[in-house]
Design an enzyme around this catalytic site. Structure first.
Site, PDB file in Angstrom:
ATOM      1  N   ASP A 172       6.081  46.360  -9.575  1.00  0.00           N
ATOM      2  CA  ASP A 172       6.967  47.390  -9.564  1.00  0.00           C
ATOM      3  C   ASP A 172       7.799  47.435 -10.912  1.00  0.00           C
ATOM      4  OD1 ASP A 172       8.305  45.472  -8.052  1.00  0.00           O
ATOM      5  OD2 ASP A 172       9.898  47.057  -7.353  1.00  0.00           O
ATOM      6  N   GLU A 225       9.743  44.631  -5.388  1.00  0.00           N
ATOM      7  CA  GLU A 225      10.692  43.514  -5.395  1.00  0.00           C
ATOM      8  C   GLU A 225      11.962  43.910  -6.030  1.00  0.00           C
ATOM      9  OE1 GLU A 225      12.636  40.017  -7.959  1.00  0.00           O
ATOM     10  OE2 GLU A 225      11.917  42.269  -8.482  1.00  0.00           O
TER      11      GLU A 225
END
Length: 410
Positions: free
Chosen positions: A81, A176
């Protein structure tokens, strides 16, 4: 097949921005789009057990090619991400070949200029090929540089059996950037003994220490009254919240601290006259200081409320992650091998602390000791993000050296 740079340029155009307001895992389904690409590429190079699970995690295994039976299982991990702080949609990566120290004026917004004076690590990139975005988005080097480097290392291991290694496990995580990167990671399925996140900054660095982190929510209960008849009655929770935020000491703020100094950071204010909330993140390298910093929020709140005798408050704190050094100090070999792998790649290793956290912070406390190796990413979470092709190549070599070292030293 692709070079590490070609892989990276393919991955950054896939929008994988995570969303802290979402309660699903992954927080955005579009993160799975990159996961599917990675699975297909890993299968294409011969890693058959590769799969994307329901939560958006990619798992893969490279089987050992050594006769040694006692080689620890090593995991390499990066996150897919990108940060919610800056758009990751329609990223247009630009390769500035043979960089010579000039200002990099980004073409889609000429006000966005990457200057060496503001990015001193560019001094180490003379003659290298620097990749940036076009000026309207982040680049996504955090952490697609790490993803590309692990992917390229997998290709090299499969195609160069002369590199002896034990079993290698690969883990790519979602979310994350919003603190949930390993919430649904299955460590039993992963089956690794040691880990390395590839999510650091300057080439040659390895990080064995992170912040410890708490989150806090301050809830203020005010007194509502009709504004036309509020004199002597209303005590606005919104104004109280504003006064508290304004009174927080500058020397305990992110903008007023550096090095090993911790901070208290209000990241959101919401509410109305009767009730308002301030959300905080609290950071320090020492766990006991987290409680001290929460005490500052409490004391500032109580000082402000002296002016509002009818208002009340509650402060709730929750642990988020802890300094991985507490775990890694019990397993010095993991960091020592990281340092030697960097040295064998032709760089002078630098051991650093990071003013933040990684997936490795939580993995370490979940039973997988996991320092952080450089990926070459710089100026992350913003439009000035950049990475160099040559630094990514050095990271691939470092990963390969780590695989060899664990087999060699077993």
């Amino acid at each position: 097949m692709f070079t590490v740079a070609e892989r990276f340029l393919r991955y950054v155009i896939v929008d994988t921005q995570s969303d802290p307001a979402s309660s699903t895992c992954p927080s955005t389904l579009k993160q799975k789009n990159l996961g599917k690409i990675l699975v297909d590429e890993l299968k294409a190079i011969g890693i058959r057990d590769t799969h994307l699970d329901e939560f958006g995690y990619v798992y893969a295994t490279i089987e050992a090619n050594t006769d040694k039976k006692d080689v620890p299982v090593v995991c390499f991990c990066s996150h897919m991400d990108t940060s919610p702080d800056c758009s990751g949609q329609d990223v247009k990566p630009i390769v500035h070949k043979n960089y010579q120290g000039q200002d990099l004026i980004l073409p889609d917004d000429h006000s966005q200029v990457i200057r060496m004076s503001e990015h001193p690590d560019l001094k180490n990139q003379i003659g290298n090929d620097v990749i940036t975005a076009s000026g309207t988005t982040l680049l996504g080097a955090d952490n697609k540089a790490g993803v590309a480097e692990i992917m390229d290392a997998c290709y090299q291991l499969i195609n160069h059996p002369e590199i002896k290694h034990g079993k290698i496990r690969i883990l790519f995580t979602p979310d994350e950037e919003i603190g949930r990167g390993v919430d649904k990671a299955d460590l039993k399925k992963l089956g690794a003994d040691v880990g390395y996140t590839i999510d650091g900054e300057s080439a040659g660095t390895i990080e064995n220490e992170t912040f410890s982190a708490d989150g806090a929510v301050l809830t203020i209960k005010g007194i509502s009254a009709h504004p036309g008849f509020a004199k002597g009655k209303m005590q606005s929770a919104i104004k109280i919240a504003g006064a508290i935020a304004a009174m927080l000491p500058f020397e305990l703020s992110p903008e007023g601290t550096s090095g090993k100094e911790g901070f208290v950071h209000p990241v959101g204010i919401s509410g109305h006259v009767e009730e308002a909330k301030i959300e905080f993140i609290i950071r320090d390298f020492a766990d006991d200081k987290l409680h001290q910093h929460a005490g500052v929020i409490r004391s500032v709140t109580e000082e402000v409320l002296k002016q509002y005798p009818g208002a009340t408050y509650t402060l709730e704190t929750k642990p988020q992650y802890r300094n991985m050094k507490q775990v890694l100090d019990k397993h010095p070999q993991i960091v020592e091998h990281g340092i030697e792998a960097i040295r064998r790649a032709g760089m002078e290793p630098r051991l650093r602390s990071i003013r933040g956290g990684t997936d490795g912070s939580r993995l370490s406390f979940m039973g997988l000791p996991c320092p952080n190796i450089f990926a070459g990413e710089h100026a992350f979470h913003g439009k000035h993000e950049w990475v160099s092709v040559q630094d990514m190549e050095k990271a691939v070599l470092t990963i390969l050296n780590l695989c060899s070292l664990w087999e060699e030293k077993a």
